[in-house]
Design an enzyme around this catalytic site. Structure first.
Site, PDB file in Angstrom:
ATOM      1  NE  ARG A  57     -46.188  82.894  83.801  1.00  0.00           N
ATOM      2  CZ  ARG A  57     -46.578  84.149  84.019  1.00  0.00           C
ATOM      3  NH1 ARG A  57     -45.863  85.156  83.546  1.00  0.00           N
ATOM      4  NH2 ARG A  57     -47.664  84.399  84.731  1.00  0.00           N
ATOM      5  CD  GLU A  72     -39.270  83.930  86.436  1.00  0.00           C
ATOM      6  OE1 GLU A  72     -39.941  84.466  87.337  1.00  0.00           O
ATOM      7  OE2 GLU A  72     -39.506  84.047  85.238  1.00  0.00           O
ATOM      8  CG  HIS A 128     -41.461  87.604  86.281  1.00  0.00           C
ATOM      9  ND1 HIS A 128     -41.795  86.279  86.226  1.00  0.00           N
ATOM     10  CD2 HIS A 128     -42.516  88.265  85.727  1.00  0.00           C
ATOM     11  CE1 HIS A 128     -42.990  86.131  85.664  1.00  0.00           C
ATOM     12  NE2 HIS A 128     -43.446  87.337  85.356  1.00  0.00           N
TER      13      HIS A 128
HETATM   14  C1  DGY Z   1     -48.424  88.030  84.862  1.00  0.00           C
HETATM   15  O1  DGY Z   1     -49.298  88.818  85.234  1.00  0.00           O
HETATM   16  O2  DGY Z   1     -48.685  86.915  84.411  1.00  0.00           O
HETATM   17  C2  DGY Z   1     -47.001  88.484  84.958  1.00  0.00           C
HETATM   18  O3  DGY Z   1     -46.078  87.536  84.674  1.00  0.00           O
HETATM   19  C3  DGY Z   1     -46.723  89.223  86.240  1.00  0.00           C
HETATM   20  O4  DGY Z   1     -47.215  90.469  85.988  1.00  0.00           O
END
Ligand code: DGY
Length: 323
Positions: free
Chosen positions: A238, A267, A285
């Site tokens: 993240r 984002e 992402h």
């Molecule tokens: C998640 O699953 O948390 C990712 O960031 C997207 O696949």
């Protein structure tokens, strides 16, 4: 059951909910869920929501959705969902663990290699017609095989990265995690260290931690300064785990060698200094974005919803609801 699917999902998963007797599904158009008013309105009559990480599922939304029984997040991360607010209202929250470990680890390795060996920069160089002759000094980067990889968070995805790095690239593995992994220490020779030791010793640092109050801003200017000037930072977890302004400064000044980023602090915005830096490899992402993995994620979210509808136990709960 009235089901709101906040954005289009892979077709076979949507077909499963449409085929389920007693489920009436509404799928919002691509951008609609990003308009908060549209989302709140659409959610207000829902019994269940298949949500994405881009949508805030919080008390405001729950209070306007009196029938809501489940938020099935199509992501393993669930920092977009206010877990306490859901639990207080007896709303189920589910996520999609396990099915995206391989795809995410593949992409972390791709970013690691791309940043270390300057692949996007080299491709831009070639496409610009600047490749005139081979040269011993042309676009040299960092060695990958045999180097030391520091993994922040040795859960499922961190483990998948460790396996690739150790078995495919003979890398030494250091890890920082609340939980020890004696199995991987035995099998891969992984060594658990404190964060300072890891940052000082690693040639590559790859982040695989959830975003929580205690991990937000973890990699700040001070922590970047602990890393080697030849080090590469990879983040597929993240964005807010890394202070992006501090990272851009470290990349510009040569504090660290390069970064490979799939996620960003705000984002879809990216810190304005990053796109101009050749040593920043930037992706929108897409770590879990292989066709089979995105279908598996959607299928698991649907499994959770259909289980609730049929009175069965949802397979991957984060919060066990009472509604
Ligand atoms: C998640 O699953 O948390 C990712 O960031 C997207 O696949």
């Amino acid at each position: 059951m009235k089901l709101l699917v906040t954005r289009p999902i892979p077709e076979p998963a949507e077909a499963r909910v449409r085929a389920e007797p007693g489920v009436e599904a509404t799928v919002l158009e691509e951008d609609a869920a990003l308009d908060r008013a549209v989302l709140l309105h659409a959610a207000s009559g829902a019994d269940a929501i298949l949500a994405l990480l881009t949508e805030r599922m919080n008390a405001e939304l729950f209070d306007r959705s009196p029938n809501l029984r489940m938020v099935a997040n199509m992501a393993v991360g669930f920092d977009n969902v206010d877990i306490d607010a859901a639990a207080a209202r007896g709303i189920w929250v589910t996520n999609t663990p396990g099915v995206l470990d391989g795809a995410t680890a593949d992409l972390a390795m791709a970013l690691l290699l791309a940043a270390a060996r300057r692949l996007p920069e080299a491709e831009r160089f070639l496409r610009a017609g600047r490749y005139r002759r081979w040269g011993p000094l042309l676009l040299c980067g960092q060695e990958v095989h045999g180097r030391t990889l520091g993994i922040l968070g040795l859960g499922r995805i961190g483990e998948a990265v460790a396996r690739r790095a150790r078995l495919g690239f003979s890398m030494e593995i250091l890890y920082w995690d609340d939980r020890g992994r004696p199995d991987l220490e035995q099998e891969l020779g992984a060594r658990r260290t404190d964060l300072d030791t890891l940052l000082g010793a690693a040639d590559f640092v790859s982040i695989h931690l959830p975003l929580t109050e205690s991990t937000a801003g973890l990699i700040d200017a001070d922590r970047l300064a602990q890393m080697k000037s030849t080090a590469v930072l990879v983040n597929t977890a993240r964005g807010p785990l890394v202070d992006e302004a501090a990272l851009a400064a470290a990349l510009r000044s040569g504090g660290i060698w390069a970064a490979g980023l799939d996620v960003f602090e705000r984002e879809p915005e990216v810190h304005p200094d990053l796109p101009g830096l050749d040593n920043a490899v930037l992706l929108p992402h897409i770590a879990s974005a292989s066709i089979p993995t995105r279908l598996a994620m959607a299928d698991l979210a649907v499994d959770n919803i259909l289980a609730l509808h049929r009175g069965e136990a949802p397979p991957t709960p984060v919060v066990r609801g009472t509604r």
